[in-house]
Design a protein around this motif. Structure first.
Motif, short mmCIF file in Angstrom:
data_model
loop_
_atom_site.label_atom_id
_atom_site.label_comp_id
_atom_site.label_asym_id
_atom_site.label_seq_id
_atom_site.Cartn_x
_atom_site.Cartn_y
_atom_site.Cartn_z
N TYR A 77 0.84 -1.20 0.00
CA TYR A 77 0.00 0.00 0.00
C TYR A 77 0.87 1.25 0.00
CZ TYR A 77 -3.07 3.70 1.61
OH TYR A 77 -3.73 4.88 1.72
N TYR A 78 1.84 1.31 0.88
CA TYR A 78 2.72 2.48 0.97
C TYR A 78 3.45 2.72 -0.35
CZ TYR A 78 6.54 5.57 2.03
OH TYR A 78 7.41 6.60 1.99
N LEU A 79 4.00 1.66 -0.93
CA LEU A 79 4.76 1.82 -2.17
C LEU A 79 3.87 2.29 -3.32
CD1 LEU A 79 7.13 -1.25 -1.98
CD2 LEU A 79 7.74 1.16 -1.72
N GLN A 80 2.65 1.78 -3.41
CA GLN A 80 1.75 2.19 -4.48
C GLN A 80 1.24 3.61 -4.32
OE1 GLN A 80 0.90 0.69 -7.41
NE2 GLN A 80 2.57 -0.64 -6.83
N VAL A 81 0.94 4.02 -3.11
CA VAL A 81 0.31 5.31 -2.88
C VAL A 81 1.33 6.42 -2.63
CG1 VAL A 81 -1.28 6.57 -1.37
CG2 VAL A 81 -1.80 4.23 -2.05
N TYR A 82 2.43 6.12 -1.98
CA TYR A 82 3.40 7.15 -1.60
C TYR A 82 4.81 6.90 -2.15
CZ TYR A 82 -0.10 8.34 1.91
OH TYR A 82 -1.25 8.69 2.54
N GLY A 83 5.27 5.67 -2.09
CA GLY A 83 6.68 5.35 -2.29
C GLY A 83 7.27 5.67 -3.64
N PHE A 84 6.53 5.44 -4.71
CA PHE A 84 7.11 5.62 -6.03
C PHE A 84 7.01 7.05 -6.56
CE2 PHE A 84 6.12 0.99 -6.20
CZ PHE A 84 7.43 0.56 -6.33
N TYR A 85 6.18 7.88 -5.95
CA TYR A 85 5.96 9.23 -6.45
C TYR A 85 7.03 10.19 -5.97
CZ TYR A 85 1.32 8.10 -8.20
OH TYR A 85 0.28 7.57 -8.91
N ASP A 86 7.42 11.10 -6.84
CA ASP A 86 8.35 12.18 -6.52
C ASP A 86 7.73 13.50 -6.97
OD1 ASP A 86 10.56 10.58 -5.58
OD2 ASP A 86 10.93 10.02 -7.67
N ASP A 87 8.05 14.57 -6.25
CA ASP A 87 7.64 15.89 -6.71
C ASP A 87 8.44 16.24 -7.96
OD1 ASP A 87 5.80 16.36 -4.69
OD2 ASP A 87 7.33 17.18 -3.35
N VAL A 88 7.79 16.85 -8.92
CA VAL A 88 8.45 17.29 -10.15
C VAL A 88 9.01 18.68 -9.90
CG1 VAL A 88 8.08 17.92 -12.57
CG2 VAL A 88 6.96 15.90 -11.61
N VAL A 89 10.27 18.87 -10.24
CA VAL A 89 10.90 20.18 -10.08
C VAL A 89 10.40 21.09 -11.20
CG1 VAL A 89 13.10 21.42 -10.05
CG2 VAL A 89 12.94 19.14 -9.03
N GLU A 90 9.91 22.24 -10.81
CA GLU A 90 9.35 23.18 -11.78
C GLU A 90 10.44 23.71 -12.70
OE1 GLU A 90 6.56 27.16 -11.97
OE2 GLU A 90 7.12 26.33 -10.03
N LYS A 91 10.12 23.76 -14.00
CA LYS A 91 11.00 24.35 -15.01
C LYS A 91 10.22 25.50 -15.64
CE LYS A 91 12.80 19.81 -16.04
NZ LYS A 91 12.55 18.68 -16.93
N PRO A 92 10.36 26.71 -15.11
CA PRO A 92 9.53 27.83 -15.59
C PRO A 92 9.51 27.95 -17.12
CG PRO A 92 10.84 28.49 -13.71
CD PRO A 92 11.31 27.11 -14.10
N GLY A 93 8.30 28.07 -17.66
CA GLY A 93 8.12 28.21 -19.10
C GLY A 93 8.15 26.91 -19.87
N GLN A 94 8.40 25.77 -19.19
CA GLN A 94 8.49 24.49 -19.89
C GLN A 94 7.51 23.45 -19.38
OE1 GLN A 94 12.53 23.03 -19.81
NE2 GLN A 94 13.36 25.09 -19.94
N ASP A 95 6.88 23.71 -18.26
CA ASP A 95 6.05 22.69 -17.64
C ASP A 95 4.69 22.52 -18.30
OD1 ASP A 95 7.84 22.02 -15.43
OD2 ASP A 95 7.44 24.07 -14.76
#
Length: 175
Positions: free
Chosen positions: A22-40
């Protein structure tokens, strides 16, 4: 006595494995995406092949390496869907994929309902961002925007076992 100990070990092992999955599916594999201004946030122009950036702010996104369809993003924009539709390719996507509950800016049911009710419009951001996967952007009348990945025709064929035809790009080789 030995049977009770083995039973307890099996039950505890099952609980630990279930909690870990459960933890790996809901939380573990996700990462915040670093914002790239003007490209996101980019959209595919009508008749064009190179995506162009649009005005946006308050960008937040998550992604996971475990699957090409786990990307989700939210943003705001001063643009209205009607004016964007005159310049950029529309998408027929109407049912965004669910995001984890903790990523609370992205509610797939609400976004899908807004798309069905005409309160939001979906656009193609990038085709084949990964083999068989397109990036979709939806913009609502009140200036909120959402991004997710959707299987395109080639992706659906490739993943359901149907023979991929000539119109699909070559699938990348994996080792």
């Amino acid at each position: 006595m030995t049977g009770k100990i083995l039973s307890i070990i099996l039950i505890v092992s099952g609980l630990v494995a279930g909690i870990a999955m459960y933890y790996l599916q809901v939380y573990g594999f996700y990462d915040d995406v670093v914002e790239k201004p003007g490209q996101d946030v980019v959209l595919l122009p009508i008749g064009g092949e190179t995506p162009e950036p649009i005005a946006y702010g308050n960008f937040q996104a998550i992604d996971a390496d475990s699957s090409p369809i786990r990307y989700r993003a939210c943003f705001t924009t001063p643009l209205k869907p009607a004016e964007v539709a005159q310049l950029y390719q529309l998408s027929d996507a109407r049912e965004p994929r669910n995001a984890p509950n903790w990523f609370d800016c992205f509610d797939a049911n609400t976004i899908g309902q807004a798309l069905h009710d005409g309160q939001a419009t979906a656009f193609i951001s990038e085709k084949n961002i990964e083999f068989g996967v397109d990036r979709i952007v939806a913009i609502t009348e009140d200036g909120r925007g959402y991004v997710w990945h959707e299987l395109n025709n080639c992706g659906e064929k490739a993943y359901d076992g149907t023979i991929v035809g000539e119109e699909c790009p070559k699938r990348p080789q994996t080792n």
